[in-house]
Design an enzyme around this catalytic site. Structure first.
Site, PDB file in Angstrom:
ATOM      1  N   ASP A 255       0.676  -1.232   0.039  1.00 17.49           N
ATOM      2  CA  ASP A 255       0.029   0.003  -0.201  1.00 17.49           C
ATOM      3  C   ASP A 255       0.839   1.186  -0.111  1.00 17.49           C
ATOM      4  O   ASP A 255       1.640   1.557   0.784  1.00 17.49           O
ATOM      5  CB  ASP A 255      -0.927  -0.027   1.296  1.00 17.49           C
ATOM      6  N   VAL A 256       0.527   2.195  -0.897  1.00 18.26           N
ATOM      7  CA  VAL A 256       1.255   3.544  -1.214  1.00 18.26           C
ATOM      8  C   VAL A 256       1.145   4.447   0.351  1.00 18.26           C
ATOM      9  O   VAL A 256       2.166   4.961   0.667  1.00 18.26           O
ATOM     10  CB  VAL A 256       0.930   4.249  -2.179  1.00 18.26           C
TER      11      VAL A 256
END
Length: 301
Positions: A255-256
């Site tokens: 996840d960014v």
DNA sequence: ATCCAGGAACTGT
DNA sequence: ACAGTTCATGGA
């Protein structure tokens, strides 16, 4: 979970390690949110219970969660479902003692666990909403994701207006199964996302995928089943497992937002690599979802 | 203009 | 299995 029914409202006794105000901060993270409204520390949400739209007003008073019904007080069987929804929404069934014990021994999490103490995983109890909201958020910036959701909800959801404010219910899979790819394209969904979302609506209408069937599955089996759905990769599966199935070991490691939070918290020059995150997270075993959630929360300070 | 967003499927090796 | 490519749009 203990709750008390009164004539005009319901009281829910929250578990230990819960702070309503902390959860409100997370719920208030986007101005474009259409599925709930926060006003003067009151949380309003429109629920669909047995075909009836029920507006609830949630507040905390002396450590007790009060649920009021500003429009119409529902009957008891519906109240039970309202309570169930709220308990799931705020992850009341989880015992966070283990998480805080772990976090207290973790250099990175210690500070956040103290700062955001009482924050619980704010979930998405509805499986269709969890899956499709995750898909909307794939590979685009968050403000645009919220814009897409707003258009989606306002195009296909039900609403009710009370005292000048309009409240929305997320579209049902039944409704979305009838939508064409082209219709969602007009809302600026990509062709892929439109296909994924409509596809999920259809397999939910057919009964192929239901929350009931999935919720008893063990971690890996659940992950596998979710990944079989077109449009659902490792990230989306992990997101849904944490937000809808309360799987504390779920970890959207790619996840960014997680990467940005780690970079910020650790003062790194660049975002950490996956293998580096794996090393940091070795102590998080069993609580990866909460670690991730607290890191996300840290982005909203 | 160029790169990046809360990725996933598809294609070729 | 694994890496590279394509999808598509808004915002910095």
């Amino acid at each position: 979970m203990k709750w008390v029914n009164h004539e005009s409202h319901v009281e829910i006794y929250p578990p230990k390690e819960f702070k309503f105000t902390e959860c409100l901060v997370f719920l208030g993270r986007s101005q474009e949110e259409v599925l709930h409204r926060i006003k003067d520390h009151y949380l309003y949400k429109l629920l669909l219970i047995q075909e009836e739209m029920i507006l609830v007003k949630i507040l905390e008073a002396e450590g007790i969660i009060k649920v009021e019904f500003p429009i119409v007080a529902p009957n008891n069987s519906k109240r039970i479902q309202v309570v169930n929804y709220i308990e799931e929404w705020f992850d009341f069934h989880s015992d966070l003692e283990g998480f805080y014990q772990m976090a207290n021994e973790d250099q990175l999490l210690k500070r956040m666990a103290e700062k955001y103490y009482g924050l619980r995983m704010v979930g998405i109890p509805d499986l269709f909403e969890a899956l499709t909201w995750a898909i909307m958020g794939q590979q685009i910036n968050l403000p645009f994701a919220y814009l897409l959701k707003k258009r989606f909800v306002e195009s296909y959801g039900n609403s009710l207006t009370f005292e000048g404010e309009t409240y929305w219910i997320y579209p049902t899979y039944k409704e979305i199964a009838k939508v064409r790819v082209e219709d969602l394209r007009n809302l600026q969904f990509t062709t892929r996302k439109a296909e994924y979302i409509i596809g999920i609506a259809k397999i939910m209408v057919s009964g192929e995928i239901t929350k009931e069937k999935l919720k008893h599955l063990e971690y890996h089996e659940l992950h596998n089943q979710l990944m079989k759905i077109r449009g659902v990769g490792a990230w989306t599966a992990a997101y849904v497992m944490m937000k809808c199935f309360h799987q504390h070991s779920s970890f959207p490691i790619a996840d960014v937002g997680l990467h940005n939070a780690l970079k910020l918290q650790l003062g790194l020059e660049n975002k950490p690599r996956i293998h580096e995150i794996k090393v940091m997270a070795t102590n998080w075993e069993g609580w990866q979802s909460y670690a991730t959630f607290y890191l996300w929360r840290s982005l909203y300070d």
